[in-house]
Motif scaffolding. Structure first.
Motif, PDB file in Angstrom:
ATOM      1  N   GLY A   1      91.829  81.478  17.165  1.00 23.57           N
ATOM      2  CA  GLY A   1      92.227  82.373  18.242  1.00 23.57           C
ATOM      3  C   GLY A   1      93.161  83.449  17.733  1.00 23.57           C
ATOM      4  N   ILE A   2      93.150  84.574  18.419  1.00 23.68           N
ATOM      5  CA  ILE A   2      94.031  85.679  18.052  1.00 23.68           C
ATOM      6  C   ILE A   2      94.360  86.465  19.309  1.00 23.68           C
ATOM      7  N   CYS A   3      95.583  86.984  19.368  1.00 19.04           N
ATOM      8  CA  CYS A   3      96.052  87.743  20.516  1.00 19.04           C
ATOM      9  C   CYS A   3      96.802  88.963  20.006  1.00 19.04           C
ATOM     10  N   GLU A   4      96.558  90.127  20.599  1.00 15.45           N
ATOM     11  CA  GLU A   4      97.233  91.342  20.139  1.00 15.45           C
ATOM     12  C   GLU A   4      98.746  91.263  20.366  1.00 15.45           C
ATOM     13  N   ARG A   5      99.184  90.440  21.307  1.00 19.67           N
ATOM     14  CA  ARG A   5     100.606  90.290  21.602  1.00 19.67           C
ATOM     15  C   ARG A   5     101.241  89.154  20.802  1.00 19.67           C
ATOM     16  N   ASP A   6     100.550  87.993  20.730  1.00 19.42           N
ATOM     17  CA  ASP A   6     101.127  86.788  20.129  1.00 19.42           C
ATOM     18  C   ASP A   6     100.689  86.544  18.694  1.00 19.42           C
ATOM     19  N   GLY A   7      99.738  87.324  18.195  1.00 19.85           N
ATOM     20  CA  GLY A   7      99.251  87.120  16.835  1.00 19.85           C
ATOM     21  C   GLY A   7      98.310  85.929  16.769  1.00 19.85           C
ATOM     22  N   PRO A   8      98.227  85.259  15.606  1.00 19.35           N
ATOM     23  CA  PRO A   8      97.330  84.110  15.467  1.00 19.35           C
ATOM     24  C   PRO A   8      97.694  83.003  16.450  1.00 19.35           C
ATOM     25  N   LEU A   9      96.689  82.435  17.095  1.00 18.55           N
ATOM     26  CA  LEU A   9      96.914  81.365  18.073  1.00 18.55           C
ATOM     27  C   LEU A   9      96.661  79.989  17.476  1.00 18.55           C
ATOM     28  N   TRP A  10      96.145  79.966  16.275  1.00 18.23           N
ATOM     29  CA  TRP A  10      95.776  78.687  15.661  1.00 18.23           C
ATOM     30  C   TRP A  10      96.157  78.719  14.194  1.00 18.23           C
ATOM     31  N   ASP A  11      96.774  77.640  13.745  1.00 16.33           N
ATOM     32  CA  ASP A  11      97.231  77.556  12.359  1.00 16.33           C
ATOM     33  C   ASP A  11      96.897  76.175  11.827  1.00 16.33           C
ATOM     34  N   PRO A  12      95.958  76.065  10.887  1.00 15.40           N
ATOM     35  CA  PRO A  12      95.552  74.741  10.399  1.00 15.40           C
ATOM     36  C   PRO A  12      96.665  73.998   9.676  1.00 15.40           C
ATOM     37  N   GLU A  13      97.705  74.702   9.242  1.00 11.60           N
ATOM     38  CA  GLU A  13      98.794  74.057   8.519  1.00 11.60           C
ATOM     39  C   GLU A  13      99.956  73.643   9.428  1.00 11.60           C
ATOM     40  N   ASN A  14      99.804  73.914  10.722  1.00  4.80           N
ATOM     41  CA  ASN A  14     100.891  73.615  11.649  1.00  4.80           C
ATOM     42  C   ASN A  14     100.336  72.806  12.810  1.00  4.80           C
ATOM     43  N   ALA A  15     100.355  71.489  12.669  1.00  2.15           N
ATOM     44  CA  ALA A  15      99.777  70.622  13.694  1.00  2.15           C
ATOM     45  C   ALA A  15     100.515  70.740  15.015  1.00  2.15           C
ATOM     46  N   GLY A  16     101.764  71.135  14.960  1.00  2.00           N
ATOM     47  CA  GLY A  16     102.546  71.275  16.185  1.00  2.00           C
ATOM     48  C   GLY A  16     102.031  72.365  17.096  1.00  2.00           C
ATOM     49  N   ARG A  17     101.208  73.272  16.562  1.00  2.00           N
ATOM     50  CA  ARG A  17     100.663  74.358  17.366  1.00  2.00           C
ATOM     51  C   ARG A  17      99.282  74.027  17.921  1.00  2.00           C
ATOM     52  N   GLU A  18      98.836  72.781  17.710  1.00  2.46           N
ATOM     53  CA  GLU A  18      97.523  72.398  18.209  1.00  2.46           C
ATOM     54  C   GLU A  18      97.466  72.558  19.728  1.00  2.46           C
ATOM     55  N   ARG A  19      96.383  73.128  20.225  1.00  2.00           N
ATOM     56  CA  ARG A  19      96.224  73.363  21.651  1.00  2.00           C
ATOM     57  C   ARG A  19      94.978  72.632  22.127  1.00  2.00           C
ATOM     58  N   VAL A  20      95.132  71.924  23.234  1.00  2.00           N
ATOM     59  CA  VAL A  20      94.050  71.109  23.779  1.00  2.00           C
ATOM     60  C   VAL A  20      93.866  71.463  25.243  1.00  2.00           C
ATOM     61  N   ALA A  21      92.626  71.588  25.672  1.00  2.00           N
ATOM     62  CA  ALA A  21      92.283  71.804  27.072  1.00  2.00           C
ATOM     63  C   ALA A  21      91.558  70.576  27.585  1.00  2.00           C
ATOM     64  N   SER A  22      91.995  70.071  28.738  1.00  2.00           N
ATOM     65  CA  SER A  22      91.357  68.908  29.353  1.00  2.00           C
ATOM     66  C   SER A  22      90.345  69.359  30.395  1.00  2.00           C
ATOM     67  N   VAL A  23      89.360  68.519  30.623  1.00  2.00           N
ATOM     68  CA  VAL A  23      88.306  68.849  31.557  1.00  2.00           C
ATOM     69  C   VAL A  23      88.884  69.147  32.941  1.00  2.00           C
ATOM     70  N   TRP A  24      88.413  70.239  33.552  1.00  2.00           N
ATOM     71  CA  TRP A  24      88.787  70.714  34.885  1.00  2.00           C
ATOM     72  C   TRP A  24      90.208  71.239  34.974  1.00  2.00           C
ATOM     73  N   GLU A  25      90.904  71.390  33.853  1.00  2.00           N
ATOM     74  CA  GLU A  25      92.247  71.966  33.867  1.00  2.00           C
ATOM     75  C   GLU A  25      92.198  73.387  33.316  1.00  2.00           C
ATOM     76  N   GLY A  26      92.486  74.366  34.160  1.00  2.00           N
ATOM     77  CA  GLY A  26      92.456  75.755  33.739  1.00  2.00           C
ATOM     78  C   GLY A  26      91.037  76.257  33.561  1.00  2.00           C
ATOM     79  N   PRO A  27      90.874  77.549  33.312  1.00  2.25           N
ATOM     80  CA  PRO A  27      89.525  78.127  33.183  1.00  2.25           C
ATOM     81  C   PRO A  27      88.699  77.512  32.054  1.00  2.25           C
ATOM     82  N   VAL A  28      89.327  77.274  30.882  1.00  2.00           N
ATOM     83  CA  VAL A  28      88.577  76.658  29.789  1.00  2.00           C
ATOM     84  C   VAL A  28      88.164  75.246  30.171  1.00  2.00           C
ATOM     85  N   GLY A  29      89.051  74.510  30.833  1.00  2.00           N
ATOM     86  CA  GLY A  29      88.722  73.166  31.289  1.00  2.00           C
ATOM     87  C   GLY A  29      87.611  73.142  32.325  1.00  2.00           C
ATOM     88  N   HIS A  30      87.546  74.182  33.175  1.00  4.83           N
ATOM     89  CA  HIS A  30      86.464  74.266  34.157  1.00  4.83           C
ATOM     90  C   HIS A  30      85.127  74.583  33.474  1.00  4.83           C
TER      91      HIS A  30
END
Length: 309
Positions: free
Chosen positions: A240-269
């Motif tokens: 992921g990448i954002c013009e405001r926040d920069g890289p959204l995903w970093d394979p060397e930083n597990a603390g930045r892992e992002r998870v979407a659960s089913v039916w939670e938020g647009p990605v979850g839907h």
């Protein structure tokens, strides 16, 4: 005495202005959601429509089981031409979402054209073991369009070929200088910066790859995300990448892992329903528009790609 004035910076025009989702109901496609960016008359006309297989742009994508680019509405099969012209909309792309042989939805994105908007929405198809441009919309990027029409990709080469080989969505940065992007010189001249490539599975095993190429001045999106949904009830962001926040995903930083659960938020839907989601405002994290597009592989949901405008 000089008076300091605050500078108001207008947000850049986006390349895409409307996104709508058509889902099968019986033998017709009906509107199940959409973001229209203030184009109220076009939204009203869309809510009054439905399409049989082969009718209009959504019905054509359904009947032909492929992504369809419509670069102009006059004299075409597009059924909302007059209200589209009133809204300043000039072209559209229909993306069918199949799970195996079953159509789940058709995502339609509509663009406005002027002398400044630059970007690309491309459809690549395989013929005789190579990917060729089936069609595309490029706005003001005329030279890049010509280069694309004369470029082909074997499996694994360039963004379309890499998606074909991996059978997964792929994000590429710095298109104008990246050695992996075959058309880097002309992309740099057009101001194209970020590319998202997406496999579009269809019945019959034909290969189609959709590419969204975003320019800094008139971005297709201000944020891109790729989610791996093969775990089932959760999806993990894998790029992921954002013009405001920069890289959204970093394979060397597990603390930045992002998870979407089913039916939670647009990605979850999108994960739970298996159909595209289009949102605005708070549901889109404050962006004017967000789209989440599910990708089914072998009849099962494999990925969700999301972009925020």
């Amino acid at each position: 005495m000089e008076i300091a004035m605050d500078t108001v910076v207008e947000p850049a025009k986006t390349f895409v202005e409307v996104a709508e989702i058509w889902t099968p109901e019986g033998d017709r496609l009906v509107l199940s959601g959409g973001v229209y960016g203030g184009h109220d008359r076009f939204a009203e006309a869309s809510r009054a429509e439905s399409f049989a297989k082969g009718e209009g742009l959504p019905g054509k994508a359904w009947a032909e089981a492929r992504p369809v680019v419509l670069k102009e509405f006059d004299g075409s099969y597009f059924r909302r031409t007059e209200v589209a012209k009133e809204a300043g909309l000039t072209c559209a792309v229909a993306i069918p979402v199949f799970a195996g042989k079953a159509l789940r939805a058709v995502l339609v994105v509509l663009c406005a054209d002027d002398a400044e908007r630059t970007g690309a929405i491309e459809v690549w198809s395989e013929a005789e073991g190579i990917l060729k441009l089936a069609d595309g919309y490029y706005g003001a990027a005329r030279h890049f369009e010509w280069v694309s029409q004369h470029t082909q990709f074997p499996k694994g080469q360039g963004l379309p070929g890499a998606v074909w080989s991996a059978q997964t969505p792929i994000l590429m940065r710095d298109l104008g200088s990246g050695y992996r992007f075959v058309r880097s010189e002309s992309a740099g001249q057009a101001g194209l910066a970020i590319g998202l490539g997406v496999p579009i599975p269809v019945p019959g095993g034909k290969t189609f790859v959709l590419t969204l190429l975003s320019a800094r001045g008139t971005p297709i999106a201000r944020r891109f995300e790729i989610w791996d949904a093969r775990a089932g009830k959760t999806a993990k962001m894998v790029d992921g990448i954002c013009e405001r926040d920069g890289p959204l995903w970093d394979p060397e930083n597990a603390g930045r892992e992002r998870v979407a659960s089913v039916w939670e938020g647009p990605v979850g839907h999108a994960l739970g329903g298996g159909v595209p989601v289009a949102e605005t405002g708070a549901a889109a994290n404050g962006y004017a528009m967000m789209v989440a597009l599910p990708i089914h592989r072998g009849g099962e949901l494999s990925h969700v790609v999301a972009w925020y405008c």
